[in-house]
Design a protein around this motif. Structure first.
Motif, PDB file in Angstrom:
ATOM      1  N   GLY A 149       0.891  -1.492   0.306  1.00 13.03           N
ATOM      2  CA  GLY A 149      -0.097   0.221   0.066  1.00 13.03           C
ATOM      3  C   GLY A 149       0.808   0.708   0.029  1.00 13.03           C
ATOM      4  O   GLY A 149       0.445   2.591  -0.400  1.00 13.03           O
ATOM      5  N   THR A 150       2.019   1.295   0.565  1.00 12.14           N
ATOM      6  CA  THR A 150       2.893   2.262   0.194  1.00 12.14           C
ATOM      7  C   THR A 150       2.697   2.997  -0.617  1.00 12.14           C
ATOM      8  O   THR A 150       3.303   3.931  -0.767  1.00 12.14           O
ATOM      9  N   LYS A 151       3.399   2.276  -1.675  1.00 18.70           N
ATOM     10  CA  LYS A 151       3.317   2.022  -3.416  1.00 18.70           C
ATOM     11  C   LYS A 151       2.175   2.562  -4.731  1.00 18.70           C
ATOM     12  O   LYS A 151       2.491   2.787  -5.983  1.00 18.70           O
ATOM     13  N   PHE A 152       1.887   1.281  -4.085  1.00 14.87           N
ATOM     14  CA  PHE A 152       0.909   0.984  -5.004  1.00 14.87           C
ATOM     15  C   PHE A 152      -0.768   1.298  -4.257  1.00 14.87           C
ATOM     16  O   PHE A 152      -1.903   1.177  -5.057  1.00 14.87           O
ATOM     17  N   GLY A 153      -0.684   2.156  -3.831  1.00 18.18           N
ATOM     18  CA  GLY A 153      -2.370   2.439  -3.113  1.00 18.18           C
ATOM     19  C   GLY A 153      -2.774   1.228  -1.748  1.00 18.18           C
ATOM     20  O   GLY A 153      -2.133   0.241  -1.724  1.00 18.18           O
ATOM     21  N   ARG A 154      -4.041   1.555  -1.450  1.00 13.26           N
ATOM     22  CA  ARG A 154      -5.175   1.217  -0.764  1.00 13.26           C
ATOM     23  C   ARG A 154      -5.694  -0.077  -1.433  1.00 13.26           C
ATOM     24  O   ARG A 154      -5.837  -1.728  -0.523  1.00 13.26           O
ATOM     25  N   ASN A 155      -4.965  -0.952  -2.384  1.00 14.87           N
ATOM     26  CA  ASN A 155      -6.063  -2.450  -2.807  1.00 14.87           C
ATOM     27  C   ASN A 155      -4.552  -2.465  -3.474  1.00 14.87           C
ATOM     28  O   ASN A 155      -4.921  -3.800  -3.864  1.00 14.87           O
ATOM     29  N   SER A 156      -3.914  -2.872  -1.857  1.00 18.11           N
ATOM     30  CA  SER A 156      -2.752  -4.131  -3.070  1.00 18.11           C
ATOM     31  C   SER A 156      -1.760  -4.826  -1.758  1.00 18.11           C
ATOM     32  O   SER A 156      -1.657  -5.069  -1.231  1.00 18.11           O
ATOM     33  N   VAL A 157      -3.474  -5.064  -1.048  1.00 18.95           N
ATOM     34  CA  VAL A 157      -3.191  -6.201   0.504  1.00 18.95           C
ATOM     35  C   VAL A 157      -2.917  -7.287   0.137  1.00 18.95           C
ATOM     36  O   VAL A 157      -2.359  -7.800   0.501  1.00 18.95           O
ATOM     37  N   GLN A 158      -3.245  -8.167  -0.865  1.00 20.70           N
ATOM     38  CA  GLN A 158      -2.531  -9.555  -1.694  1.00 20.70           C
ATOM     39  C   GLN A 158      -1.262  -8.954  -2.137  1.00 20.70           C
ATOM     40  O   GLN A 158       0.040 -10.123  -1.985  1.00 20.70           O
ATOM     41  N   GLY A 159      -0.606  -8.461  -3.008  1.00 23.35           N
ATOM     42  CA  GLY A 159       0.446  -8.255  -4.033  1.00 23.35           C
ATOM     43  C   GLY A 159       0.041  -7.076  -5.118  1.00 23.35           C
ATOM     44  O   GLY A 159      -1.229  -6.632  -5.152  1.00 23.35           O
ATOM     45  N   VAL A 160       1.269  -7.260  -6.042  1.00 25.69           N
ATOM     46  CA  VAL A 160       0.854  -6.350  -7.380  1.00 25.69           C
ATOM     47  C   VAL A 160       1.795  -6.925  -8.398  1.00 25.69           C
ATOM     48  O   VAL A 160       2.366  -8.233  -7.949  1.00 25.69           O
ATOM     49  N   ILE A 161       0.886  -7.578  -9.250  1.00 26.15           N
ATOM     50  CA  ILE A 161       1.422  -8.296 -10.395  1.00 26.15           C
ATOM     51  C   ILE A 161       2.132  -6.974 -11.700  1.00 26.15           C
ATOM     52  O   ILE A 161       0.622  -6.480 -11.712  1.00 26.15           O
TER      53      ILE A 161
END
Length: 371
Positions: A149-161
């Motif tokens: 969430g620090t760099k990609f917003g609140r809807n990145s609880v699982q992670g980022v692809i």
């Protein structure tokens, strides 16, 4: 160690040719293993700047272009085979479900925000469309596990692809790969790199994935679950000056086939739940309509003259992965376009300004006989 083995092999050549042949093969085997164990440095942009995966404090799986080719990773379902703790599947309607690092995201609807961020070159995309798209001409795939969430917003609880596409280079070059397999499968991918001038470069990538149906519809006798995908990507890079660069990327993909929304399901019919949540049940068994919206609407609308019955009680089902009972074959049509524009301005040695703009369109149509 490698040098000693090689000299030993040469020495044995002078005394016994059979021993030399055997020991040479051993030498090559040892050399290959030694080189394969070397750790390759992979530079990623997971923290919004280029860093080595060995230097950042983030749980990340970075898959290079060579690994994508070697592991035959064509789409997100293939990615789930190589990324630990990652699972994905199609959901109801146009939605999709994700599981990453033990956290699930199953909600489908306009008011539902997915708990995973999917992106191309750092530009966020629709997660449901992301499941459908093929991986075309990629530089690497970055999977960040856990909350970002620090760099990609609140809807990145699982992670980022994040998919990182190959950018244009200064060389005029290209390639074409062709793969063939059973069920008349043909996968054609390629790209051509075009430097227009010293400051403007372009790259055109294309792909096609076709396969005839491999699942028999017992009710009609036809084959279903085929593939007919076509995709294209145009990338343009313009060096405005020594410190400013403008990047444009357009991606388009079309799928027109008869794949079902859900390949196989298990259900133990239950008059209250529809499908019992306490047992696996049988393959491809229809739910009890009394425990679904059918039974509720029928009861409220007085559609049943007597006892509310299970409309799907006599529905045929198959316990074979290669056979299904359907009144008609499903239809699946999707057209997607995704464009992004990125301006990169180096303000100093330590400070860089990045401005991004993205635009995405999606047309989705799915028909499936679920009973």
């Amino acid at each position: 160690m490698q040098t000693n083995i090689k000299h030993w092999g040469i020495f044995m050549f002078n005394t016994n040719i059979k021993s030399k042949l055997f020991l040479t093969l051993v030498t090559f085997s040892f050399s290959f293993s030694a080189f394969a164990q070397e750790v390759e440095e992979v530079v990623v942009t997971a923290t919004k700047k280029e860093e080595s995966t060995q230097d950042i404090a983030v749980s990340i799986t970075a898959i290079t272009a060579d690994q994508i080719s070697a592991d035959q990773i064509y789409d997100l379902s293939d990615l789930a085979e190589v990324v630990p703790g990652f699972e994905t599947a199609k959901g109801v309607g146009s939605g999709s479900g994700f599981v990453l690092r033990g956290i699930g995201s199953y909600g489908v609807g306009a008011a539902v925000v997915s708990s995973i961020v999917t992106s191309i070159n750092g530009h966020s995309t629709n997660p449901s469309w992301f499941v459908e798209t093929g991986f075309l001409d990629l530089e690497r795939i970055e999977v960040l596990q856990g909350p970002q969430g620090t760099k990609f917003g609140r809807n990145s609880v699982q992670g980022v692809i994040n998919l990182v596409t190959k950018r244009p280079t200064d060389e005029f070059e290209g390639y074409v790969n062709v793969e063939a397999g059973s069920y008349d499968r043909k996968l054609v991918t390629g790209a051509i790199n075009m430097p227009f001038s010293d400051s403007v470069r372009g790259r055109l990538a294309f792909g096609s994935n076709t396969r005839r149906g491999m699942v028999e519809n017992v009710a009609t006798g036809n084959l279903m679950d085929d593939r007919n995908d076509a995709s294209v990507r145009l990338s343009l890079d313009w060096d405005i000056n020594d410190t400013t660069e403008l990047k444009f990327t357009y991606s388009g993909q079309k799928e027109d086939d008869n794949r079902p929304q859900e390949e196989t399901s298990y259900c133990q019919p239950d008059p209250f739940f529809g499908c019992s949540p306490y047992s696996l049940g049988q393959m491809n068994r229809a739910p009890d309509s009394r425990g679904t919206a059918f039974g509720l609407f029928g009861f409220i609308g007085l559609l049943y003259p007597g006892t509310v019955t299970n409309d799907f009680g006599a529905a045929a089902f198959s316990d074979d992965f290669s056979k299904l009972y359907r009144d008609r074959e499903p239809t699946h049509l999707q057209k997607t376009e995704f464009s992004n524009l990125e301006l990169v301005k180096e303000l100093s040695d330590e400070l860089t300004l990045v401005a991004k703009y993205s635009y995405e369109t999606r047309m989705f149509q799915q028909m499936n006989d679920n009973d």
